[in-house]
Design a protein around this motif. Structure first.
Motif, PDB file in Angstrom:
ATOM      1  N   ASP A   1       0.864  -1.182   0.000  1.00  0.00           N
ATOM      2  CA  ASP A   1       0.000   0.000   0.000  1.00  0.00           C
ATOM      3  C   ASP A   1       0.898   1.228   0.000  1.00  0.00           C
ATOM      4  N   LEU A   2       0.442   2.293  -0.635  1.00  0.00           N
ATOM      5  CA  LEU A   2       1.176   3.559  -0.617  1.00  0.00           C
ATOM      6  C   LEU A   2       0.446   4.558   0.269  1.00  0.00           C
ATOM      7  N   TYR A   3       1.231   5.385   0.947  1.00  0.00           N
ATOM      8  CA  TYR A   3       0.731   6.351   1.922  1.00  0.00           C
ATOM      9  C   TYR A   3       1.214   7.744   1.570  1.00  0.00           C
TER      10      TYR A   3
ATOM     11  N   THR B   1      -3.358   5.997   0.377  1.00  0.00           N
ATOM     12  CA  THR B   1      -3.771   6.741  -0.810  1.00  0.00           C
ATOM     13  C   THR B   1      -4.711   5.941  -1.704  1.00  0.00           C
ATOM     14  N   GLY B   2      -4.838   4.631  -1.462  1.00  0.00           N
ATOM     15  CA  GLY B   2      -5.618   3.766  -2.344  1.00  0.00           C
ATOM     16  C   GLY B   2      -4.782   3.210  -3.480  1.00  0.00           C
ATOM     17  N   LYS B   3      -3.527   3.631  -3.572  1.00  0.00           N
ATOM     18  CA  LYS B   3      -2.620   3.134  -4.607  1.00  0.00           C
ATOM     19  C   LYS B   3      -1.782   2.003  -4.031  1.00  0.00           C
TER      20      LYS B   3
ATOM     21  N   GLY C   1       6.991  11.731  -2.999  1.00  0.00           N
ATOM     22  CA  GLY C   1       5.915  12.222  -2.148  1.00  0.00           C
ATOM     23  C   GLY C   1       5.056  11.129  -1.540  1.00  0.00           C
ATOM     24  N   LEU C   2       5.324   9.863  -1.904  1.00  0.00           N
ATOM     25  CA  LEU C   2       4.574   8.749  -1.341  1.00  0.00           C
ATOM     26  C   LEU C   2       5.523   7.841  -0.557  1.00  0.00           C
ATOM     27  N   TYR C   3       4.933   6.957   0.259  1.00  0.00           N
ATOM     28  CA  TYR C   3       5.707   6.130   1.179  1.00  0.00           C
ATOM     29  C   TYR C   3       5.068   4.750   1.294  1.00  0.00           C
ATOM     30  N   HIS C   4       5.843   3.776   1.770  1.00  0.00           N
ATOM     31  CA  HIS C   4       5.297   2.468   2.118  1.00  0.00           C
ATOM     32  C   HIS C   4       5.690   2.161   3.570  1.00  0.00           C
ATOM     33  N   LEU C   5       5.059   1.133   4.140  1.00  0.00           N
ATOM     34  CA  LEU C   5       5.322   0.781   5.537  1.00  0.00           C
ATOM     35  C   LEU C   5       6.372  -0.316   5.631  1.00  0.00           C
ATOM     36  N   THR C   6       7.288  -0.163   6.571  1.00  0.00           N
ATOM     37  CA  THR C   6       8.227  -1.215   6.929  1.00  0.00           C
ATOM     38  C   THR C   6       8.183  -1.384   8.443  1.00  0.00           C
ATOM     39  N   VAL C   7       8.645  -2.541   8.910  1.00  0.00           N
ATOM     40  CA  VAL C   7       8.645  -2.818  10.341  1.00  0.00           C
ATOM     41  C   VAL C   7       9.974  -3.418  10.767  1.00  0.00           C
TER      42      VAL C   7
ATOM     43  N   THR D   1      14.473  -8.711  13.290  1.00  0.00           N
ATOM     44  CA  THR D   1      13.634  -9.151  12.173  1.00  0.00           C
ATOM     45  C   THR D   1      12.812  -7.984  11.665  1.00  0.00           C
ATOM     46  N   GLY D   2      12.604  -7.931  10.370  1.00  0.00           N
ATOM     47  CA  GLY D   2      11.785  -6.865   9.818  1.00  0.00           C
ATOM     48  C   GLY D   2      11.566  -7.027   8.340  1.00  0.00           C
ATOM     49  N   GLY D   3      10.829  -6.082   7.784  1.00  0.00           N
ATOM     50  CA  GLY D   3      10.555  -6.108   6.353  1.00  0.00           C
ATOM     51  C   GLY D   3       9.428  -5.170   6.001  1.00  0.00           C
ATOM     52  N   SER D   4       8.958  -5.320   4.800  1.00  0.00           N
ATOM     53  CA  SER D   4       7.886  -4.460   4.303  1.00  0.00           C
ATOM     54  C   SER D   4       6.517  -5.017   4.661  1.00  0.00           C
ATOM     55  N   VAL D   5       5.595  -4.121   4.944  1.00  0.00           N
ATOM     56  CA  VAL D   5       4.208  -4.461   5.242  1.00  0.00           C
ATOM     57  C   VAL D   5       3.480  -4.657   3.917  1.00  0.00           C
ATOM     58  N   LEU D   6       2.696  -5.710   3.820  1.00  0.00           N
ATOM     59  CA  LEU D   6       1.996  -6.039   2.582  1.00  0.00           C
ATOM     60  C   LEU D   6       0.641  -5.332   2.485  1.00  0.00           C
ATOM     61  N   VAL D   7       0.100  -5.297   1.275  1.00  0.00           N
ATOM     62  CA  VAL D   7      -1.214  -4.702   1.032  1.00  0.00           C
ATOM     63  C   VAL D   7      -2.225  -5.252   2.032  1.00  0.00           C
ATOM     64  N   GLY D   8      -2.972  -4.363   2.655  1.00  0.00           N
ATOM     65  CA  GLY D   8      -4.030  -4.746   3.579  1.00  0.00           C
ATOM     66  C   GLY D   8      -3.578  -4.959   5.013  1.00  0.00           C
ATOM     67  N   GLU D   9      -2.271  -5.035   5.240  1.00  0.00           N
ATOM     68  CA  GLU D   9      -1.762  -5.209   6.600  1.00  0.00           C
ATOM     69  C   GLU D   9      -1.534  -3.853   7.257  1.00  0.00           C
ATOM     70  N   ASP D  10      -1.533  -3.853   8.596  1.00  0.00           N
ATOM     71  CA  ASP D  10      -1.047  -2.700   9.342  1.00  0.00           C
ATOM     72  C   ASP D  10       0.328  -3.079   9.893  1.00  0.00           C
ATOM     73  N   SER D  11       0.976  -2.159  10.588  1.00  0.00           N
ATOM     74  CA  SER D  11       2.325  -2.411  11.097  1.00  0.00           C
ATOM     75  C   SER D  11       2.373  -3.626  12.011  1.00  0.00           C
TER      76      SER D  11
END
Length: 108
Positions: A6-8, A15-17, A28-34, A63-73
């Motif tokens: 997901d993009l934020y 953003t829905g993108k 200007g956009l971002y993604h989630l990582t943990v 441990t960490g990585g990128s958050v996938l579509v539909g997930e929260d942190s």
């Protein structure tokens, strides 16, 4: 399977993108990582050693990585720990302790 993010916007609002991993995040956009810092009752941290073929080979890390579509942190962190370490965390005993927006890598 293709990993999708997901993009934020800059306020951490979806953003829905969506974007497939490996495609540059638009300006200007971002993604989630943990990053999952696992600590036991004695105050000891669980770290893992990086694969020898990855960047920073054989270094120790949380441990960490990128958050996938539909997930929260939270769900992303629980999934990453399960995938990478085989440890199943209780999501009710997990807490977000810190968050930041990083401009250089366009993530939260």
């Amino acid at each position: 399977m293709l990993e999708m993010w997901d993009l934020y916007n800059g306020k951490r609002e979806k953003t829905g993108k969506v974007l497939p991993r490996g495609v540059p995040v638009p300006k200007g956009l971002y993604h989630l990582t943990v990053s999952a810092w696992i600590v036991n009752s004695q105050g000891q941290y669980l770290l893992s050693q990086r694969h020898p073929q990855k960047t920073y080979p054989l270094c120790w890390e949380c441990t960490g990585g990128s958050v996938l579509v539909g997930e929260d942190s939270l769900n992303g962190a629980v999934r990453e720990v399960r995938e990478e370490l085989g440890v199943i965390l209780n999501p009710f005993k997990v807490e977000i302790i810190y968050q930041i927006r990083r401009e250089d890598v366009q993530d939260f």
